[in-house]
Scaffold this motif. Structure first.
Motif, PDB file in Angstrom:
ATOM      1  N   MET A 192      -7.057 -73.080 -63.648  1.00  0.00           N
ATOM      2  CA  MET A 192      -8.296 -73.846 -63.466  1.00  0.00           C
ATOM      3  C   MET A 192      -8.680 -74.555 -64.770  1.00  0.00           C
ATOM      4  O   MET A 192      -8.562 -73.985 -65.848  1.00  0.00           O
ATOM      5  N   LYS A 193      -9.122 -75.809 -64.642  1.00  0.00           N
ATOM      6  CA  LYS A 193      -9.518 -76.582 -65.827  1.00  0.00           C
ATOM      7  C   LYS A 193     -10.736 -75.935 -66.491  1.00  0.00           C
ATOM      8  O   LYS A 193     -11.544 -75.285 -65.843  1.00  0.00           O
ATOM      9  N   ARG A 194     -10.837 -76.134 -67.782  1.00  0.00           N
ATOM     10  CA  ARG A 194     -11.952 -75.555 -68.544  1.00  0.00           C
ATOM     11  C   ARG A 194     -12.818 -76.691 -69.082  1.00  0.00           C
ATOM     12  O   ARG A 194     -12.301 -77.690 -69.576  1.00  0.00           O
ATOM     13  N   ILE A 195     -14.140 -76.538 -68.941  1.00  0.00           N
ATOM     14  CA  ILE A 195     -15.020 -77.556 -69.518  1.00  0.00           C
ATOM     15  C   ILE A 195     -15.999 -76.914 -70.490  1.00  0.00           C
ATOM     16  O   ILE A 195     -16.356 -75.741 -70.367  1.00  0.00           O
ATOM     17  N   VAL A 196     -16.400 -77.699 -71.481  1.00  0.00           N
ATOM     18  CA  VAL A 196     -17.456 -77.303 -72.416  1.00  0.00           C
ATOM     19  C   VAL A 196     -18.553 -78.344 -72.275  1.00  0.00           C
ATOM     20  O   VAL A 196     -18.273 -79.550 -72.245  1.00  0.00           O
ATOM     21  N   ILE A 197     -19.796 -77.870 -72.149  1.00  0.00           N
ATOM     22  CA  ILE A 197     -20.933 -78.774 -71.964  1.00  0.00           C
ATOM     23  C   ILE A 197     -21.781 -78.766 -73.241  1.00  0.00           C
ATOM     24  O   ILE A 197     -22.124 -77.692 -73.747  1.00  0.00           O
ATOM     25  N   LEU A 198     -22.128 -79.947 -73.730  1.00  0.00           N
ATOM     26  CA  LEU A 198     -22.992 -80.060 -74.906  1.00  0.00           C
ATOM     27  C   LEU A 198     -24.378 -80.542 -74.484  1.00  0.00           C
ATOM     28  O   LEU A 198     -24.490 -81.505 -73.718  1.00  0.00           O
ATOM     29  N   ILE A 199     -25.397 -79.877 -74.984  1.00  0.00           N
ATOM     30  CA  ILE A 199     -26.782 -80.248 -74.650  1.00  0.00           C
ATOM     31  C   ILE A 199     -27.633 -80.277 -75.925  1.00  0.00           C
ATOM     32  O   ILE A 199     -27.218 -79.749 -76.967  1.00  0.00           O
ATOM     33  N   SER A 200     -28.830 -80.883 -75.783  1.00  0.00           N
ATOM     34  CA  SER A 200     -29.781 -80.839 -76.898  1.00  0.00           C
ATOM     35  C   SER A 200     -31.156 -80.351 -76.468  1.00  0.00           C
ATOM     36  O   SER A 200     -32.005 -80.115 -77.324  1.00  0.00           O
ATOM     37  N   GLY A 201     -31.401 -80.268 -75.165  1.00  0.00           N
ATOM     38  CA  GLY A 201     -32.773 -79.971 -74.740  1.00  0.00           C
ATOM     39  C   GLY A 201     -32.889 -79.253 -73.424  1.00  0.00           C
ATOM     40  O   GLY A 201     -32.304 -78.194 -73.222  1.00  0.00           O
ATOM     41  N   LEU A 226     -18.154 -76.280 -59.205  1.00  0.00           N
ATOM     42  CA  LEU A 226     -17.098 -77.231 -59.539  1.00  0.00           C
ATOM     43  C   LEU A 226     -15.749 -76.521 -59.619  1.00  0.00           C
ATOM     44  O   LEU A 226     -15.700 -75.313 -59.871  1.00  0.00           O
ATOM     45  N   PRO A 227     -14.674 -77.271 -59.436  1.00  0.00           N
ATOM     46  CA  PRO A 227     -13.340 -76.672 -59.495  1.00  0.00           C
ATOM     47  C   PRO A 227     -12.881 -76.505 -60.946  1.00  0.00           C
ATOM     48  O   PRO A 227     -11.801 -76.953 -61.311  1.00  0.00           O
ATOM     49  N   CYS A 228     -13.742 -75.921 -61.773  1.00  0.00           N
ATOM     50  CA  CYS A 228     -13.402 -75.722 -63.178  1.00  0.00           C
ATOM     51  C   CYS A 228     -14.254 -74.569 -63.702  1.00  0.00           C
ATOM     52  O   CYS A 228     -15.250 -74.183 -63.083  1.00  0.00           O
ATOM     53  N   GLU A 229     -13.826 -74.048 -64.833  1.00  0.00           N
ATOM     54  CA  GLU A 229     -14.588 -72.967 -65.458  1.00  0.00           C
ATOM     55  C   GLU A 229     -15.434 -73.559 -66.579  1.00  0.00           C
ATOM     56  O   GLU A 229     -14.910 -74.296 -67.421  1.00  0.00           O
ATOM     57  N   VAL A 230     -16.741 -73.249 -66.591  1.00  0.00           N
ATOM     58  CA  VAL A 230     -17.579 -73.692 -67.709  1.00  0.00           C
ATOM     59  C   VAL A 230     -17.392 -72.659 -68.822  1.00  0.00           C
ATOM     60  O   VAL A 230     -17.949 -71.560 -68.783  1.00  0.00           O
ATOM     61  N   ALA A 231     -16.565 -73.015 -69.810  1.00  0.00           N
ATOM     62  CA  ALA A 231     -16.182 -72.062 -70.843  1.00  0.00           C
ATOM     63  C   ALA A 231     -17.319 -71.821 -71.829  1.00  0.00           C
ATOM     64  O   ALA A 231     -17.446 -70.722 -72.383  1.00  0.00           O
ATOM     65  N   ALA A 232     -18.147 -72.826 -72.059  1.00  0.00           N
ATOM     66  CA  ALA A 232     -19.276 -72.661 -72.995  1.00  0.00           C
ATOM     67  C   ALA A 232     -20.257 -73.805 -72.853  1.00  0.00           C
ATOM     68  O   ALA A 232     -19.894 -74.910 -72.444  1.00  0.00           O
ATOM     69  N   VAL A 233     -21.512 -73.497 -73.197  1.00  0.00           N
ATOM     70  CA  VAL A 233     -22.543 -74.517 -73.363  1.00  0.00           C
ATOM     71  C   VAL A 233     -22.946 -74.459 -74.832  1.00  0.00           C
ATOM     72  O   VAL A 233     -23.306 -73.390 -75.345  1.00  0.00           O
ATOM     73  N   ILE A 234     -22.861 -75.590 -75.499  1.00  0.00           N
ATOM     74  CA  ILE A 234     -23.140 -75.629 -76.943  1.00  0.00           C
ATOM     75  C   ILE A 234     -24.278 -76.614 -77.188  1.00  0.00           C
ATOM     76  O   ILE A 234     -24.307 -77.709 -76.617  1.00  0.00           O
ATOM     77  N   SER A 235     -25.214 -76.201 -78.049  1.00  0.00           N
ATOM     78  CA  SER A 235     -26.343 -77.062 -78.375  1.00  0.00           C
ATOM     79  C   SER A 235     -26.424 -77.275 -79.878  1.00  0.00           C
ATOM     80  O   SER A 235     -26.064 -76.393 -80.659  1.00  0.00           O
ATOM     81  N   ASN A 236     -26.945 -78.424 -80.263  1.00  0.00           N
ATOM     82  CA  ASN A 236     -27.209 -78.647 -81.686  1.00  0.00           C
ATOM     83  C   ASN A 236     -28.607 -78.159 -82.048  1.00  0.00           C
ATOM     84  O   ASN A 236     -29.012 -78.237 -83.200  1.00  0.00           O
ATOM     85  N   LYS A 237     -29.334 -77.659 -81.045  1.00  0.00           N
ATOM     86  CA  LYS A 237     -30.693 -77.153 -81.291  1.00  0.00           C
ATOM     87  C   LYS A 237     -30.823 -75.747 -80.727  1.00  0.00           C
ATOM     88  O   LYS A 237     -30.595 -75.541 -79.519  1.00  0.00           O
ATOM     89  N   ALA A 238     -31.227 -74.810 -81.579  1.00  0.00           N
ATOM     90  CA  ALA A 238     -31.321 -73.410 -81.157  1.00  0.00           C
ATOM     91  C   ALA A 238     -32.384 -73.221 -80.083  1.00  0.00           C
ATOM     92  O   ALA A 238     -32.305 -72.296 -79.266  1.00  0.00           O
TER      93      ALA A 238
END
Ligand code: GRF
Length: 212
Positions: free
Chosen positions: A1-10, A23-35
């Motif tokens: 299965m494909k792996r995706i990483v999602i980037l967010i700020s808010g 979705l036909p993929c694994e969400v491997a991580a969500v990464i933010s530039n804001k804690a």
């Protein structure tokens, strides 16, 4: 299965739409530039791995982007998804993810690149507005377009009402774009154009204001 990483700020409502979409993929991580991005809470509540790489911890854009890429690459993604990620990325970063980096933008590109898209659309009096999912290139908000959704601009709209109408469509077309890419139905070809297996076009004409 494909792996995706999602980037967010808010807020992370688009990220949430992706997490809910099965979705036909694994969400491997969500990464933010804001804690303090509220989207991080949503991701954690759904059991998704989260990380923060704060741009404030780095002296230059290059240093931040290098640290961000290092964190992303730990998760070996096939696709990196910018879902309301409010930092401009360096050409080096973008080139590193060529063909596997997509963004959602709240306008019908190439109109209204940059910020405050809804305010500017209202200011100009356009009658149709919308959102775009596109591959990211070094040319800000100009990458090859995957899918767009158009909405009418109503008399009396405010940036808030218009943004809400566009956001509803963002939540529909973003999962579709990710699904196509993960299933291999859409890709960026060597000429930098979007190639799709789907030849039929559906949908109806949007006329705004409507005809009588
Ligand atoms: C969305 O309107 C997106 O198009 C833009 O930033 C907003 C992010 O909203 N890039 P959310 O964080 O996904 O709720």
């Amino acid at each position: 299965m494909k792996r995706i990483v999602i980037l967010i700020s808010g807020r992370g409502s688009n990220m949430e739409a992706l997490l809910k979409a099965k979705l036909p993929c694994e969400v491997a991580a969500v990464i933010s530039n804001k804690a303090d991005a509220t989207g991080l809470e949503i991701a954690r509540a759904r059991g998704v791995h989260t990380a923060v790489v704060s741009h404030k911890d780095f002296a230059s854009r290059d240093d931040f982007d290098a640290a961000l890429a290092k964190e992303i690459d730990r998760h070996r993604p096939d696709l990196v998804v910018l879902a309301g990620f409010m930092r401009i990325l360096t050409a080096d970063f973008v080139n590193h993810y060529a063909g596997r980096l997509i963004n959602i933008h709240p306008s019908l590109l190439p109109a209204y690149t940059g910020v405050n898209t809804h305010e500017r659309a209202l200011q100009d009096g356009v009658k149709i507005h919308g959102c775009t999912i596109h591959f990211v290139t070094a040319d800000l908000d100009h990458g090859p377009i995957i899918i767009q959704a158009a909405v009418p601009v109503h008399q009396g709209d405010t940036p808030q009402t218009l943004s809400a109408r566009v956001l509803r469509e963002e939540h529909r077309v973003f999962p579709q774009a990710v699904r196509w890419i993960c299933n291999g139905n859409v890709r960026l070809n060597a000429q930098g154009r979007v190639e799709t297996d789907r030849m039929e076009q559906s949908g109806t004409t949007l006329i705004s204001p409507g005809l009588e």
